[in-house]
Scaffold this motif. Sequence first.
Motif, PDB file in Angstrom:
ATOM      1  N   LYS A 150      47.238  36.182 -54.806  1.00 56.23           N
ATOM      2  CA  LYS A 150      45.964  36.408 -55.483  1.00 56.23           C
ATOM      3  C   LYS A 150      46.048  35.411 -56.773  1.00 56.23           C
ATOM      4  CE  LYS A 150      43.217  39.849 -57.401  1.00 56.23           C
ATOM      5  NZ  LYS A 150      43.178  41.329 -57.414  1.00 56.23           N
ATOM      6  N   LYS A 151      44.906  34.301 -56.969  1.00 52.60           N
ATOM      7  CA  LYS A 151      44.829  33.358 -57.900  1.00 52.60           C
ATOM      8  C   LYS A 151      43.388  33.577 -58.400  1.00 52.60           C
ATOM      9  CE  LYS A 151      47.890  30.243 -55.952  1.00 52.60           C
ATOM     10  NZ  LYS A 151      47.980  28.733 -55.451  1.00 52.60           N
ATOM     11  N   ASP A 152      43.182  33.746 -59.904  1.00 53.93           N
ATOM     12  CA  ASP A 152      41.805  33.929 -60.552  1.00 53.93           C
ATOM     13  C   ASP A 152      41.124  35.035 -59.740  1.00 53.93           C
ATOM     14  OD1 ASP A 152      42.616  32.063 -62.389  1.00 53.93           O
ATOM     15  OD2 ASP A 152      41.938  30.274 -60.748  1.00 53.93           O
ATOM     16  N   GLY A 153      41.656  36.074 -59.393  1.00 52.55           N
ATOM     17  CA  GLY A 153      40.944  37.170 -58.728  1.00 52.55           C
ATOM     18  C   GLY A 153      40.575  36.854 -57.392  1.00 52.55           C
ATOM     19  N   LYS A 154      41.070  35.836 -56.667  1.00 51.57           N
ATOM     20  CA  LYS A 154      40.732  35.648 -55.319  1.00 51.57           C
ATOM     21  C   LYS A 154      42.030  35.476 -54.644  1.00 51.57           C
ATOM     22  CE  LYS A 154      36.643  33.120 -56.221  1.00 51.57           C
ATOM     23  NZ  LYS A 154      35.727  31.757 -56.124  1.00 51.57           N
ATOM     24  N   TRP A 155      42.125  35.902 -53.175  1.00 51.46           N
ATOM     25  CA  TRP A 155      43.087  35.683 -52.388  1.00 51.46           C
ATOM     26  C   TRP A 155      42.981  34.585 -51.386  1.00 51.46           C
ATOM     27  CZ3 TRP A 155      46.855  39.017 -52.737  1.00 51.46           C
ATOM     28  CH2 TRP A 155      46.890  40.322 -53.252  1.00 51.46           C
ATOM     29  N   GLU A 156      44.060  33.830 -51.749  1.00 53.86           N
ATOM     30  CA  GLU A 156      44.120  32.716 -51.225  1.00 53.86           C
ATOM     31  C   GLU A 156      45.344  32.230 -50.465  1.00 53.86           C
ATOM     32  OE1 GLU A 156      43.586  29.697 -54.195  1.00 53.86           O
ATOM     33  OE2 GLU A 156      41.501  30.420 -54.486  1.00 53.86           O
ATOM     34  N   LEU A 157      45.370  31.438 -49.256  1.00 54.81           N
ATOM     35  CA  LEU A 157      46.616  31.126 -48.538  1.00 54.81           C
ATOM     36  C   LEU A 157      47.602  30.239 -49.563  1.00 54.81           C
ATOM     37  CD1 LEU A 157      45.627  30.221 -44.990  1.00 54.81           C
ATOM     38  CD2 LEU A 157      47.103  31.925 -45.610  1.00 54.81           C
ATOM     39  N   ASP A 158      48.550  30.449 -49.506  1.00 52.21           N
ATOM     40  CA  ASP A 158      49.615  29.780 -50.278  1.00 52.21           C
ATOM     41  C   ASP A 158      50.367  28.775 -49.483  1.00 52.21           C
ATOM     42  OD1 ASP A 158      52.019  28.739 -51.610  1.00 52.21           O
ATOM     43  OD2 ASP A 158      52.155  30.744 -52.716  1.00 52.21           O
ATOM     44  N   PRO A 159      49.742  27.557 -49.628  1.00 53.42           N
ATOM     45  CA  PRO A 159      50.456  26.433 -49.017  1.00 53.42           C
ATOM     46  C   PRO A 159      51.901  26.278 -48.732  1.00 53.42           C
ATOM     47  CG  PRO A 159      49.286  25.593 -50.892  1.00 53.42           C
ATOM     48  CD  PRO A 159      49.091  27.125 -50.748  1.00 53.42           C
ATOM     49  N   LYS A 160      52.530  26.592 -49.959  1.00 52.85           N
ATOM     50  CA  LYS A 160      54.040  26.184 -49.894  1.00 52.85           C
ATOM     51  C   LYS A 160      54.676  27.344 -49.208  1.00 52.85           C
ATOM     52  CE  LYS A 160      53.725  24.130 -54.551  1.00 52.85           C
ATOM     53  NZ  LYS A 160      54.128  24.390 -55.968  1.00 52.85           N
ATOM     54  N   LYS A 161      54.045  28.431 -49.053  1.00 50.32           N
ATOM     55  CA  LYS A 161      54.755  29.466 -48.322  1.00 50.32           C
ATOM     56  C   LYS A 161      54.340  29.566 -46.881  1.00 50.32           C
ATOM     57  CE  LYS A 161      55.702  32.263 -52.297  1.00 50.32           C
ATOM     58  NZ  LYS A 161      55.321  33.465 -53.238  1.00 50.32           N
ATOM     59  N   ASN A 162      53.443  28.679 -46.360  1.00 46.14           N
ATOM     60  CA  ASN A 162      52.951  28.933 -45.024  1.00 46.14           C
ATOM     61  C   ASN A 162      53.019  27.523 -44.015  1.00 46.14           C
ATOM     62  OD1 ASN A 162      51.521  31.452 -45.000  1.00 46.14           O
ATOM     63  ND2 ASN A 162      50.628  30.633 -46.755  1.00 46.14           N
ATOM     64  N   ILE A 163      53.999  26.792 -44.171  1.00 46.87           N
ATOM     65  CA  ILE A 163      54.378  25.715 -43.675  1.00 46.87           C
ATOM     66  C   ILE A 163      54.280  26.028 -41.962  1.00 46.87           C
ATOM     67  CG2 ILE A 163      56.103  23.850 -43.084  1.00 46.87           C
ATOM     68  CD1 ILE A 163      56.666  24.155 -46.146  1.00 46.87           C
ATOM     69  N   GLU A 164      54.706  26.933 -41.459  1.00 46.97           N
ATOM     70  CA  GLU A 164      54.550  27.167 -39.982  1.00 46.97           C
ATOM     71  C   GLU A 164      53.241  27.467 -39.740  1.00 46.97           C
ATOM     72  OE1 GLU A 164      57.020  27.272 -37.237  1.00 46.97           O
ATOM     73  OE2 GLU A 164      58.093  26.209 -38.808  1.00 46.97           O
ATOM     74  N   PHE A 165      52.706  28.114 -40.432  1.00 47.26           N
ATOM     75  CA  PHE A 165      50.999  28.197 -40.227  1.00 47.26           C
ATOM     76  C   PHE A 165      50.522  26.770 -39.976  1.00 47.26           C
ATOM     77  CE2 PHE A 165      46.626  30.096 -41.319  1.00 47.26           C
ATOM     78  CZ  PHE A 165      46.758  30.537 -40.063  1.00 47.26           C
ATOM     79  N   ALA A 166      50.771  26.074 -41.038  1.00 45.83           N
ATOM     80  CA  ALA A 166      50.100  24.746 -40.933  1.00 45.83           C
ATOM     81  C   ALA A 166      50.234  24.146 -39.386  1.00 45.83           C
ATOM     82  CB  ALA A 166      50.789  23.918 -42.042  1.00 45.83           C
ATOM     83  N   LYS A 167      51.817  24.272 -38.865  1.00 42.53           N
ATOM     84  CA  LYS A 167      51.606  23.708 -37.611  1.00 42.53           C
ATOM     85  C   LYS A 167      50.777  24.319 -36.585  1.00 42.53           C
ATOM     86  CE  LYS A 167      56.652  22.904 -38.024  1.00 42.53           C
ATOM     87  NZ  LYS A 167      58.186  23.206 -37.776  1.00 42.53           N
ATOM     88  N   ILE A 168      50.411  25.464 -36.783  1.00 40.90           N
ATOM     89  CA  ILE A 168      49.629  26.287 -35.635  1.00 40.90           C
ATOM     90  C   ILE A 168      48.217  25.633 -36.123  1.00 40.90           C
ATOM     91  CG2 ILE A 168      48.265  28.472 -35.173  1.00 40.90           C
ATOM     92  CD1 ILE A 168      51.296  29.776 -35.799  1.00 40.90           C
ATOM     93  N   VAL A 169      47.764  25.441 -37.306  1.00 43.21           N
ATOM     94  CA  VAL A 169      46.559  25.017 -37.524  1.00 43.21           C
ATOM     95  C   VAL A 169      46.165  23.562 -37.043  1.00 43.21           C
ATOM     96  CG1 VAL A 169      44.979  24.229 -39.751  1.00 43.21           C
ATOM     97  CG2 VAL A 169      46.194  26.274 -39.547  1.00 43.21           C
ATOM     98  N   THR A 170      47.383  22.758 -36.918  1.00 43.53           N
ATOM     99  CA  THR A 170      47.130  21.534 -36.300  1.00 43.53           C
ATOM    100  C   THR A 170      47.628  21.491 -34.935  1.00 43.53           C
ATOM    101  OG1 THR A 170      49.540  20.787 -37.220  1.00 43.53           O
ATOM    102  CG2 THR A 170      47.605  20.391 -38.701  1.00 43.53           C
ATOM    103  N   LEU A 171      47.748  22.438 -34.347  1.00 44.65           N
ATOM    104  CA  LEU A 171      48.016  22.565 -32.864  1.00 44.65           C
ATOM    105  C   LEU A 171      49.373  21.930 -32.623  1.00 44.65           C
ATOM    106  CD1 LEU A 171      44.426  22.339 -31.359  1.00 44.65           C
ATOM    107  CD2 LEU A 171      45.669  24.417 -32.074  1.00 44.65           C
ATOM    108  N   GLU A 172      50.345  21.709 -33.612  1.00 44.64           N
ATOM    109  CA  GLU A 172      51.538  21.329 -33.223  1.00 44.64           C
ATOM    110  C   GLU A 172      51.425  19.865 -33.264  1.00 44.64           C
ATOM    111  OE1 GLU A 172      54.238  23.380 -33.275  1.00 44.64           O
ATOM    112  OE2 GLU A 172      52.695  25.111 -33.121  1.00 44.64           O
ATOM    113  N   ILE A 173      50.563  19.366 -33.564  1.00 42.06           N
ATOM    114  CA  ILE A 173      50.178  17.556 -33.769  1.00 42.06           C
ATOM    115  C   ILE A 173      51.498  16.867 -34.776  1.00 42.06           C
ATOM    116  CG2 ILE A 173      49.011  15.777 -34.275  1.00 42.06           C
ATOM    117  CD1 ILE A 173      46.834  16.884 -32.678  1.00 42.06           C
ATOM    118  N   PHE A 174      51.541  17.843 -35.910  1.00 40.65           N
ATOM    119  CA  PHE A 174      52.180  16.983 -36.887  1.00 40.65           C
ATOM    120  C   PHE A 174      53.494  17.927 -37.004  1.00 40.65           C
ATOM    121  CE2 PHE A 174      47.889  16.184 -38.080  1.00 40.65           C
ATOM    122  CZ  PHE A 174      48.187  14.750 -38.254  1.00 40.65           C
TER     123      PHE A 174
END
Length: 174
Positions: A150-174
């Motif tokens: 929660k940042k400024d009253g909004k719920w956002e993905l935390d990029p530092k804590k979601n590195i494995e999820f980033a691999k999914i978003v890029t379909l394992e390209i990176f």
Amino acid sequence: MKKIFILMIGIFFIFITGCKEGKHPAVKDFEKSMEAIKQGKIENFAGNGEGSKILKMFEEGYKKVEYKINNTEIKDNEVIINATIKNPDLSGVIEEVMKKATKSISNLKGKTEKEIEEETQKIMAEVINEKLKSSDLKFKERNLNIIYTKKDGKWELDPKKNIEFAKIVTLEIF
């Protein structure tokens, strides 16, 4: 390539308002984002600009993503969504793009930077489409925690804590 990665991560930083009764806003955001991607509604995230062109390359792959929320844990300013996600594995695409681009290097001599970038994107789209249509397309399935903060009253993905999820978003390209 860095632009593509940043754009892909950016998809999930968009906060979609609204909440179904009984569901936490972060869970609702995650579900809406995943469903939009699965339906190929890429314009919801990137509009019609350059980002849209890049995301279009992944559209057919996104339609093959499957997910299931296993449970949700809410702690003060953090929501942990435990999910099982299965996605196409496009690892190796960058290497294939580099090989094809190297073969056509003579065609790129004397071209502007924009023309070279367009040609590279065209090659990348071709390689991705070939891989997604391949009969031996591989998938990765994993159980992971997607963490919203929660940042400024909004719920956002935390990029530092979601590195494995980033691999999914890029379909394992990176």
